[in-house]
Scaffold this active site. Structure first.
Site, PDB file in Angstrom:
ATOM      1  N   ILE A 111     -13.453 -25.601   2.868  1.00  0.00           N
ATOM      2  CA  ILE A 111     -13.341 -26.109   4.237  1.00  0.00           C
ATOM      3  C   ILE A 111     -14.050 -25.194   5.215  1.00  0.00           C
ATOM      4  CG2 ILE A 111     -11.188 -27.399   3.938  1.00  0.00           C
ATOM      5  CD1 ILE A 111      -9.655 -24.943   4.833  1.00  0.00           C
ATOM      6  N   ASP A 134       0.097  -7.672   1.653  1.00  0.00           N
ATOM      7  CA  ASP A 134       0.472  -6.260   1.646  1.00  0.00           C
ATOM      8  C   ASP A 134       1.985  -6.095   1.650  1.00  0.00           C
ATOM      9  OD1 ASP A 134       0.112  -3.547   1.529  1.00  0.00           O
ATOM     10  OD2 ASP A 134      -0.244  -3.283   3.675  1.00  0.00           O
ATOM     11  N   HIS A 152       0.810  -1.220   0.000  1.00  0.00           N
ATOM     12  CA  HIS A 152       0.000   0.000   0.000  1.00  0.00           C
ATOM     13  C   HIS A 152       0.842   1.267   0.000  1.00  0.00           C
ATOM     14  CE1 HIS A 152       0.418  -0.129   4.526  1.00  0.00           C
ATOM     15  NE2 HIS A 152       0.455   1.181   4.352  1.00  0.00           N
ATOM     16  N   GLY A 162       3.369   6.384   8.153  1.00  0.00           N
ATOM     17  CA  GLY A 162       4.723   6.589   7.644  1.00  0.00           C
ATOM     18  C   GLY A 162       5.662   5.480   8.072  1.00  0.00           C
ATOM     19  N   ASN A 163       5.312   4.776   9.153  1.00  0.00           N
ATOM     20  CA  ASN A 163       6.096   3.608   9.569  1.00  0.00           C
ATOM     21  C   ASN A 163       5.821   2.398   8.685  1.00  0.00           C
ATOM     22  OD1 ASN A 163       6.129   4.725  12.819  1.00  0.00           O
ATOM     23  ND2 ASN A 163       7.944   3.692  12.008  1.00  0.00           N
ATOM     24  N   SER A 164       4.736   2.441   7.914  1.00  0.00           N
ATOM     25  CA  SER A 164       4.358   1.285   7.092  1.00  0.00           C
ATOM     26  C   SER A 164       5.509   0.842   6.199  1.00  0.00           C
ATOM     27  CB  SER A 164       3.148   1.632   6.219  1.00  0.00           C
ATOM     28  OG  SER A 164       1.994   1.815   6.993  1.00  0.00           O
TER      29      SER A 164
END
Length: 497
Positions: A292, A160, A130, A231-233
Site C-alpha cells: 500500500i 521494543d 533493548h 535508565g528510565n527505559s
C-alpha cells in the site's frame, strides 16, 4: 427634606423589567458554565506524594549482565609506556608475539541498567526489549530492596517490548493498565524508573502530544515533558489514577540527557503485545497481504475521489486480500468498522487484529465503494512470502514519447538487457525528460509501467487510450502503477493539454 417617589412611564417600567430578567438569565448562564467547566477541569495536583507512594512498590530496577568477548587493540585500552622508557622494547616485543594489534584478554562482563513494572501478582514484569536484549542474567530489584532473578518470557523488537517473569513466595504488588486513548494533551503524567542508575526516581509532566511515530510500523507513542533519561527505559508512565498509559522508551536529545521530549509506547499497543507474549511467548499479528501507499491529492483526483484519504493498494500477492477479491488500485477506506486515515493507521489496525478473524473492509473502486470480507492471516508466517509474477506474451518494441517519458513495450530480450526479470510485463521507461513532471515525481530509466488509469497496459496504444479516457472524463491526472526492481508504487501524472 421630603423624599419623593419618581414615577416612570409604563414603557420605561417594562423596559427596566426586561433588563432585570435578561441580567438574571445571563448571570445564571455564566454560573452554569462556570460550574460545568469546574466539574471537567483538572486542577494541578498539590503534591504527587500519594500517587508515588501508591505505585512505587510495583516499579522495579533492572540490571542485566552479559559476557563480552574482547580483543586487544593497540589504539584501545592497554599499557601506556612513556616514549624512551626501558620498558618500551619489552611491551613492543610482547605485543608482536601475540599477533599484530592483538593482545590476550579474557572475556569481560558488561552490565546495563533499566526499569520495568509488575503487571500481575504472580510476577510478570514489563520492560523494553533493548534493556534485556542479549543479557545472560537479569536481576530485578524491588522498592523494598529484595532482588529476584528474572527469565525472559518473550520479546517484540518491532515495538521494543519485553515480558519477564520472576518467582516469588509472596504475591507481588502490581499496577493496572490504563487506556491511553483517553489521555489528552495537557493531562498530568508521572514517570518512574531508574534514571542514570539513581534508582526509584519520579518525574512529573504533561502529555505533550499523542500518536507520535518514530521508526516502527506499529508505533503509537505518547510524547511527554516528564523528565526521562537513560535508565528510565522500560519504566511506566502513569496517569493520575495510578494506571500505566505508556512505557518509557526513548528521548529526543542532542546530548543524551532530558530536554523535555520523551516518548512512551502507548498502553493501547503495549497491552495487546504483552498479552500475546504472555499467552504464546511471541507475537501473532494479523496479516492482510497487500502492498500500500498513501493517497495524495493528485492520486485522489486521478481516480475520482473527492478527498485524499485511505490506503491505496499497489500490489496484491497471494494471500488473504487476494482471496477476498482486493485488487491493485483499490483504496481501503475502512477496516473492521474503523476509518482508515492513511497507510500507517491501516498497518496498525491490521497488526493489532486477531489472526484468523474475519473482518469487513470498505474499498473505493471504479468510482464507487464496495464491502469485502477478508479472513486475516499471520504476519510472522507470511513475511517471507514472495508475490507471484504473471508471464504474458511479449510484444514487438515500439518507442513513443508520452508525458515526458520515452516508453516501449517489454520483450524478453529487453527484459534481459535491462535486468528487469523474466516476469516483467508492461511498458519499460527508456528515458525521462529531466524537465518533466514525471522526473520530478521520481520516474527513472528502467521503471516499468504496468497499469494506467487502473487498467493493464502492454502496448503504447494501451497507454495512449488510457490517457485519452482520462481526458474525456475531465480528469486532470492519470494514475500509473510503476514497478522498480519488483517494488510497486502509484504515481499520478498531469494529462491536461
Amino acid at each position: 427634606m421630603t423624599s419623593q417617589a419618581i414615577s416612570l412611564p409604563y414603557q420605561d417600567h417594562r423596559r427596566a423589567s426586561l433588563h432585570r430578567v435578561a441580567a438574571a438569565a445571563l448571570l445564571g448562564l455564566a454560573m452554569l458554565i462556570a460550574q460545568t467547566l469546574g466539574a471537567h477541569a483538572r486542577a494541578a495536583p498539590e503534591s504527587f506524594s500519594d500517587l508515588a507512594e501508591k505505585v512505587s512498590p510495583a516499579v522495579v530496577n533492572i540490571t542485566t549482565s552479559t559476557m563480552v568477548a574482547t580483543v586487544g587493540d593497540p589504539h584501545g585500552e592497554g599499557p601506556i609506556v612513556p616514549e624512551g622508557s626501558p620498558f618500551e622494547d619489552f611491551f613492543r616485543d610482547f605485543m608482536e608475539r601475540n599477533g599484530p594489534g592483538e593482545a590476550p584478554q579474557r572475556p569481560r562482563r558488561s552490565s546495563a541498567l533499566g526499569s520495568g513494572f509488575v503487571i500481575s501478582e504472580d510476577g510478570f514484569i514489563v520492560t523494553n526489549n533493548h534493556v534485556i536484549e542479549k543479557a545472560d542474567e537479569i536481576t530485578i530489584e524491588f522498592y523494598s530492596g529484595e532482588e529476584l532473578v528474572a527469565e525472559v518470557v518473550g520479546t517484540d523488537p518491532n515495538t521494543d517490548l519485553a515480558l519477564l517473569k520472576v518467582e516469588s513466595d509472596e504475591p507481588l504488588p502490581f499496577v493496572p493498565w490504563g487506556n491511553s486513548d483517553e489521555s489528552k494533551v495537557g493531562d498530568w503524567v508521572l514517570a518512574m524508573g531508574n534514571p542514570l542508575g539513581q534508582g526509584f526516581s519520579i518525574s512529573a509532566g504533561i502529555v505533550s502530544a499523542r500518536g507520535r511515530a518514530l521508526s516502527g510500523s506499529y508505533d503509537d507513542y505518547i510524547q511527554t515533558d516528564a523528565a526521562i533519561n537513560r535508565g528510565n527505559s522500560g519504566g511506566p508512565l502513569f496517569n493520575m489514577d495510578g494506571q500505566v498509559i505508556g512505557i518509557n522508551t526513548a528521548i529526543l536529545s542532542p546530548n543524551g540527557g532530558s530536554i523535555g521530549i520523551g516518548f512512551a509506547m502507548s498502553s493501547r499497543v503495549a497491552q495487546n503485545v504483552i498479552g500475546q507474549l504472555k499467552e504464546y511467548g511471541e507475537t501473532r499479528r494479523g496479516w492482510l497481504g497487500v502492498r500500500i501507499q498513501d493517497v495524495t491529492d493528485d492520486v485522489a483526483d486521478a481516480i475520482g475521489m473527492e478527498e485524499a484519504r485511505g490506503a491505496l493498494v499497489t500490489d496484491v500477492p497471494e494471500g488473504p486480500a487476494e482471496e477476498a477479491g482486493v485488487q491493485s488500485g483499490d483504496v481501503i477506506l475502512s477496516f473492521d468498522g474503523t476509518e482508515v486515515e492513511d497507510t500507517r493507521s491501516l498497518v496498525r489496525q491490521v497488526g493489532n487484529s486477531e489472526v484468523g478473524k474475519s473482518v469487513r473492509m470498505t474499498v473505493f473502486r471504479d468510482g464507487k465503494t464496495e464491502t469485502l470480507l477478508v479472513t486475516l492471516g499471520r504476519r510472522e508466517v507470511a513475511e517471507g512470502a514472495v508475490p507471484a509474477t504473471i508471464q504474458k506474451d511479449a510484444e514487438e518494441p515500439q518507442d513513443a514519447d508520452i508525458l515526458g517519458l520515452t516508453v516501449t513495450a517489454v520483450t524478453p530480450d529487453l527484459a534481459e538487457q535491462m535486468n528487469l526479470g523474466d516476469g516483467a510485463t508492461g511498458l519499460v521507461v527508456k528515458e525521462v525528460d529531466e524537465a518533466s513532471e514525471a522526473f520530478e515525481k521520481g520516474l527513472r530509466s528502467g521503471d516499468v509501467i504496468t497499469q494506467a488509469g487502473q487498467a493493464e497496459v502492454a502496448t503504447v496504444e494501451d497507454l495512449e487510450d488510457r490517457i485519452s479516457e482520462a481526458r474525456d472524463a475531465g480528469r486532470k491526472s492519470i494514475l500509473m502503477l510503476i514497478r522498480r526492481a519488483g517494488e510497486p508504487r502509484f504515481v499520478a501524472l498531469n494529462v491536461e493539454e
